[in-house]
Design an enzyme around this catalytic site. Structure first.
Site, PDB file in Angstrom:
ATOM      1  N   GLU A 125      -5.623  -7.539   9.077  1.00  0.00           N
ATOM      2  CA  GLU A 125      -5.161  -7.163   7.787  1.00  0.00           C
ATOM      3  C   GLU A 125      -5.117  -8.108   6.736  1.00  0.00           C
ATOM      4  O   GLU A 125      -4.536  -9.409   7.136  1.00  0.00           O
ATOM      5  CB  GLU A 125      -3.895  -6.019   7.815  1.00  0.00           C
ATOM      6  CG  GLU A 125      -3.512  -5.413   6.406  1.00  0.00           C
ATOM      7  CD  GLU A 125      -2.628  -4.097   6.796  1.00  0.00           C
ATOM      8  OE1 GLU A 125      -2.033  -3.819   7.654  1.00  0.00           O
ATOM      9  OE2 GLU A 125      -2.531  -3.430   5.772  1.00  0.00           O
ATOM     10  N   HIS A 149      -0.699  -2.059  14.472  1.00  0.00           N
ATOM     11  CA  HIS A 149      -0.698  -0.618  13.932  1.00  0.00           C
ATOM     12  C   HIS A 149      -2.250  -0.374  13.480  1.00  0.00           C
ATOM     13  O   HIS A 149      -2.717   0.402  12.818  1.00  0.00           O
ATOM     14  CB  HIS A 149       0.077  -0.414  12.773  1.00  0.00           C
ATOM     15  CG  HIS A 149      -0.418  -1.168  11.577  1.00  0.00           C
ATOM     16  ND1 HIS A 149      -0.439  -0.578  10.266  1.00  0.00           N
ATOM     17  CD2 HIS A 149      -0.431  -2.627  11.525  1.00  0.00           C
ATOM     18  CE1 HIS A 149      -0.570  -1.830   9.498  1.00  0.00           C
ATOM     19  NE2 HIS A 149      -0.600  -2.872   9.895  1.00  0.00           N
ATOM     20  N   ASP A 157      -3.076  -9.289   4.477  1.00  0.00           N
ATOM     21  CA  ASP A 157      -1.691  -9.977   4.413  1.00  0.00           C
ATOM     22  C   ASP A 157      -1.660 -11.022   5.589  1.00  0.00           C
ATOM     23  O   ASP A 157      -0.642 -12.130   5.417  1.00  0.00           O
ATOM     24  CB  ASP A 157      -0.341  -9.130   4.638  1.00  0.00           C
ATOM     25  CG  ASP A 157      -0.386  -8.194   5.531  1.00  0.00           C
ATOM     26  OD1 ASP A 157      -1.563  -7.772   6.132  1.00  0.00           O
ATOM     27  OD2 ASP A 157       0.656  -7.516   6.022  1.00  0.00           O
ATOM     28  N   TYR A 168      10.644  -0.378   7.934  1.00  0.00           N
ATOM     29  CA  TYR A 168       9.390  -0.834   8.301  1.00  0.00           C
ATOM     30  C   TYR A 168       8.789   0.080   9.278  1.00  0.00           C
ATOM     31  O   TYR A 168       7.532   0.504   9.433  1.00  0.00           O
ATOM     32  CB  TYR A 168       9.526  -2.358   8.834  1.00  0.00           C
ATOM     33  CG  TYR A 168       8.234  -2.944   9.162  1.00  0.00           C
ATOM     34  CD1 TYR A 168       7.494  -3.872   8.353  1.00  0.00           C
ATOM     35  CD2 TYR A 168       7.641  -2.832  10.266  1.00  0.00           C
ATOM     36  CE1 TYR A 168       6.455  -4.465   8.728  1.00  0.00           C
ATOM     37  CE2 TYR A 168       6.266  -3.417  10.647  1.00  0.00           C
ATOM     38  CZ  TYR A 168       5.951  -4.342   9.827  1.00  0.00           C
ATOM     39  OH  TYR A 168       4.770  -4.977  10.067  1.00  0.00           O
ATOM     40  N   HIS A 197       0.838  -1.267   0.016  1.00  0.00           N
ATOM     41  CA  HIS A 197      -0.058   0.060  -0.104  1.00  0.00           C
ATOM     42  C   HIS A 197       0.777   1.238   0.095  1.00  0.00           C
ATOM     43  O   HIS A 197       0.714   2.091   0.929  1.00  0.00           O
ATOM     44  CB  HIS A 197      -1.167  -0.072   0.963  1.00  0.00           C
ATOM     45  CG  HIS A 197      -0.626  -0.557   2.337  1.00  0.00           C
ATOM     46  ND1 HIS A 197       0.233   0.253   3.115  1.00  0.00           N
ATOM     47  CD2 HIS A 197      -1.527  -1.336   3.223  1.00  0.00           C
ATOM     48  CE1 HIS A 197       0.226  -0.481   4.496  1.00  0.00           C
ATOM     49  NE2 HIS A 197      -0.569  -1.101   4.371  1.00  0.00           N
ATOM     50  N   HIS A 212       5.955 -10.596   9.776  1.00  0.00           N
ATOM     51  CA  HIS A 212       6.937 -10.356   8.612  1.00  0.00           C
ATOM     52  C   HIS A 212       8.435 -10.297   9.238  1.00  0.00           C
ATOM     53  O   HIS A 212       8.824  -9.946  10.334  1.00  0.00           O
ATOM     54  CB  HIS A 212       6.625  -8.883   8.198  1.00  0.00           C
ATOM     55  CG  HIS A 212       5.326  -8.650   7.749  1.00  0.00           C
ATOM     56  ND1 HIS A 212       4.852  -9.077   6.536  1.00  0.00           N
ATOM     57  CD2 HIS A 212       4.293  -7.882   8.311  1.00  0.00           C
ATOM     58  CE1 HIS A 212       3.648  -8.591   6.207  1.00  0.00           C
ATOM     59  NE2 HIS A 212       3.295  -7.911   7.366  1.00  0.00           N
ATOM     60  N   HIS A 270      -4.424 -10.142  13.917  1.00  0.00           N
ATOM     61  CA  HIS A 270      -4.553  -9.046  13.152  1.00  0.00           C
ATOM     62  C   HIS A 270      -5.308  -9.330  12.056  1.00  0.00           C
ATOM     63  O   HIS A 270      -5.227 -10.412  11.246  1.00  0.00           O
ATOM     64  CB  HIS A 270      -3.192  -8.557  12.686  1.00  0.00           C
ATOM     65  CG  HIS A 270      -3.126  -7.280  11.901  1.00  0.00           C
ATOM     66  ND1 HIS A 270      -3.970  -6.229  12.055  1.00  0.00           N
ATOM     67  CD2 HIS A 270      -2.076  -6.866  11.076  1.00  0.00           C
ATOM     68  CE1 HIS A 270      -3.587  -5.271  11.136  1.00  0.00           C
ATOM     69  NE2 HIS A 270      -2.560  -5.596  10.710  1.00  0.00           N
ATOM     70  N   ASP A 276       2.572  -7.585  13.552  1.00  0.00           N
ATOM     71  CA  ASP A 276       3.191  -6.787  12.814  1.00  0.00           C
ATOM     72  C   ASP A 276       4.375  -6.220  13.549  1.00  0.00           C
ATOM     73  O   ASP A 276       5.411  -5.591  12.867  1.00  0.00           O
ATOM     74  CB  ASP A 276       2.339  -5.549  12.275  1.00  0.00           C
ATOM     75  CG  ASP A 276       1.657  -6.018  10.870  1.00  0.00           C
ATOM     76  OD1 ASP A 276       2.176  -6.878  10.142  1.00  0.00           O
ATOM     77  OD2 ASP A 276       0.510  -5.344  10.730  1.00  0.00           O
TER      78      ASP A 276
HETATM   79 FE1  FEO Z   1      -0.782  -4.908   9.121  1.00  0.00          FE
HETATM   80 FE2  FEO Z   1       1.108  -7.181   8.102  1.00  0.00          FE
HETATM   81  O1  FEO Z   1      -0.332  -6.219   8.159  1.00  0.00           O
END
Ligand code: FEO
Length: 400
Positions: A81, A146, A83, A193, A24, A226, A79, A165
């Site tokens: 999101e 986040h 991903d 990051y 994004h 990640h 989370h 994250d």
């Molecule tokens: Fe907030 Fe890695 O997604």
């Protein structure tokens, strides 16, 4: 595609994305990323998070070597999101879990994302815990780290914090642990990051680090969603590095971000750098056609000054300059000195527009902007050097 046992009966079953170059708007070049999911084999087999939808097959391949999907009992959704939760509907369909755990805000996000019916969702809050056999899982909500739904999961028996994250890095590697790659590469990935995702939430980061310290969690492994996993002494390294990022103490450093039409504004940028260097400032000159806005942000995070230049273009600023200013403002860097410069042909609004942007970010502006008609001469370049000197002096005062 093998799972990786990161603790006895705790497996990394995520996916490595070597190809993606955009998250994004944040450039993943040149390193891609990973989507980490973890499977704990206990009386209740528990999956922590999933992966981006197109990597579902890779995760399933790794998972199936640890447990059959239908044997998995619980899914913990730290989370929402996509991903990490993008293939949650498919996983729930395949696994038919006994329970799906998420935070209160996670339940709201789950409904808004998936519009499901009949999922066995159980909401957990900070302080709640469950037992899965030999292990307990304690939940800590980390709202706005986040997203509002974000939470982390702690397994005391393994001294393991599955931290979503937080502490992530966008880096695709064949290694799984932070101590297996070059430290400078790791640090840069953490900084990039943080600067591009976590920075606006720095006050919450500091409170959360304090909360985790107060809770006296015994942690010898941080498993983010990640990048690489921190183990042993690297846990303290990751925590300390995050505190350093969150405190946003400026360094003796300035970023000059500019675009140029016919090199006049570029010449001004180089002259400003001369003035800064007279004060021993570490200068990063970033031409915005050659530097992605996320690379600029990675340099801005620890710089004391952000100096922005644009020629006047259509009574305003050049598109790349508008883009980077908008991006920097959204990430809310604190405690910066700013300055504006640029060339013009006839109307000369660019420095006023840039100055308004810098003021809107509450930057200190100790120097008048410098603007030059058409091509800078010796005299106007001397004004640019002087601007650099003034900012250099202000940086020295700021950083001590
Ligand atoms: Fe907030 Fe890695 O997604």
């Amino acid at each position: 595609m093998k799972p990786v046992e990161i603790k006895p009966d705790v497996f990394w079953v995520g996916a490595v994305d070597w190809v993606s170059r955009d998250f994004h708007g944040y450039s993943l070049s040149p390193m891609g990323t990973t989507y980490n999911a973890y499977l704990v084999k206990d009386e209740k087999i528990t999956l922590f998070d999933t992966v981006k939808p197109e990597f579902q097959g890779e995760m399933l391949c790794r998972m199936a070597q640890v447990a059959k999907p239908e044997d998995i009992d619980y899914i913990v959704v730290n989370h929402l999101e996509p991903d990490h939760a993008g293939c949650l509907p498919q996983m729930i369909e395949m696994i038919q879990p006994e329970k799906v755990f998420c935070s209160p805000m996670g339940e709201k996000a789950m409904k808004a994302h998936f519009h499901y019916e009949g999922w066995p969702v159980e909401v957990v809050k900070t302080g709640d815990s469950i037992n899965i056999g030999k292990r307990d899982i304690h939940f800590v909500e980390t709202r706005m780290l986040h997203w509002p739904d974000s939470m982390v999961s702690y397994i005391p028996q393994d001294k393991l914090l599955v931290c979503n994250d937080a502490f992530g890095q966008n880096v695709a590697t064949s290694q799984r642990f932070a101590d297996e790659i070059d430290r400078a590469v790791l640090f840069h990935a953490m900084k990039e990051y943080y600067a591009n995702i976590v920075l606006p939430f720095s006050p919450i980061v500091l409170k959360t680090l304090d909360l985790l310290a107060e809770m006296k969690l015994d942690v010898d492994m941080l498993a983010p969603d990640h990048g690489l996993i921190f183990r042993g002494e690297d846990v303290a390294y990751a925590l300390n590095t995050y505190r350093e990022f969150a405190e946003q103490k400026p360094k003796n450093k300035a970023v000059i971000a500019y675009d140029s039409m016919w090199h006049s504004t570029e010449k001004m940028a180089l002259a400003i750098a001369e003035g800064l260097q007279e004060h021993g400032v570490d200068v990063k000159i970033m031409w915005l056609k050659a530097n992605h806005h996320s690379a600029v942000m990675t340099e801005v995070i620890d710089a004391a000054a952000v100096i922005v230049g644009s020629p006047t273009h259509n009574n305003g600023i050049m598109p790349n300059v508008a883009k980077v200013l908008n991006y920097i403002k959204g990430l809310k860097p604190q405690n910066k000195i700013g300055a504006a410069f640029g060339s013009f042909g006839w109307s000369g609004e660019s420095v006023k527009v840039i100055t308004e942007w810098l003021e809107s970010m509450s930057m200190e502006l100790p120097a008048d902007p410098v603007k030059v008609k058409h091509v800078p001469n010796h005299e106007s370049l001397a004004k640019c050097v002087e601007l650099g000197r003034i900012i250099g002096q202000a940086i020295q005062t700021k950083v001590g």
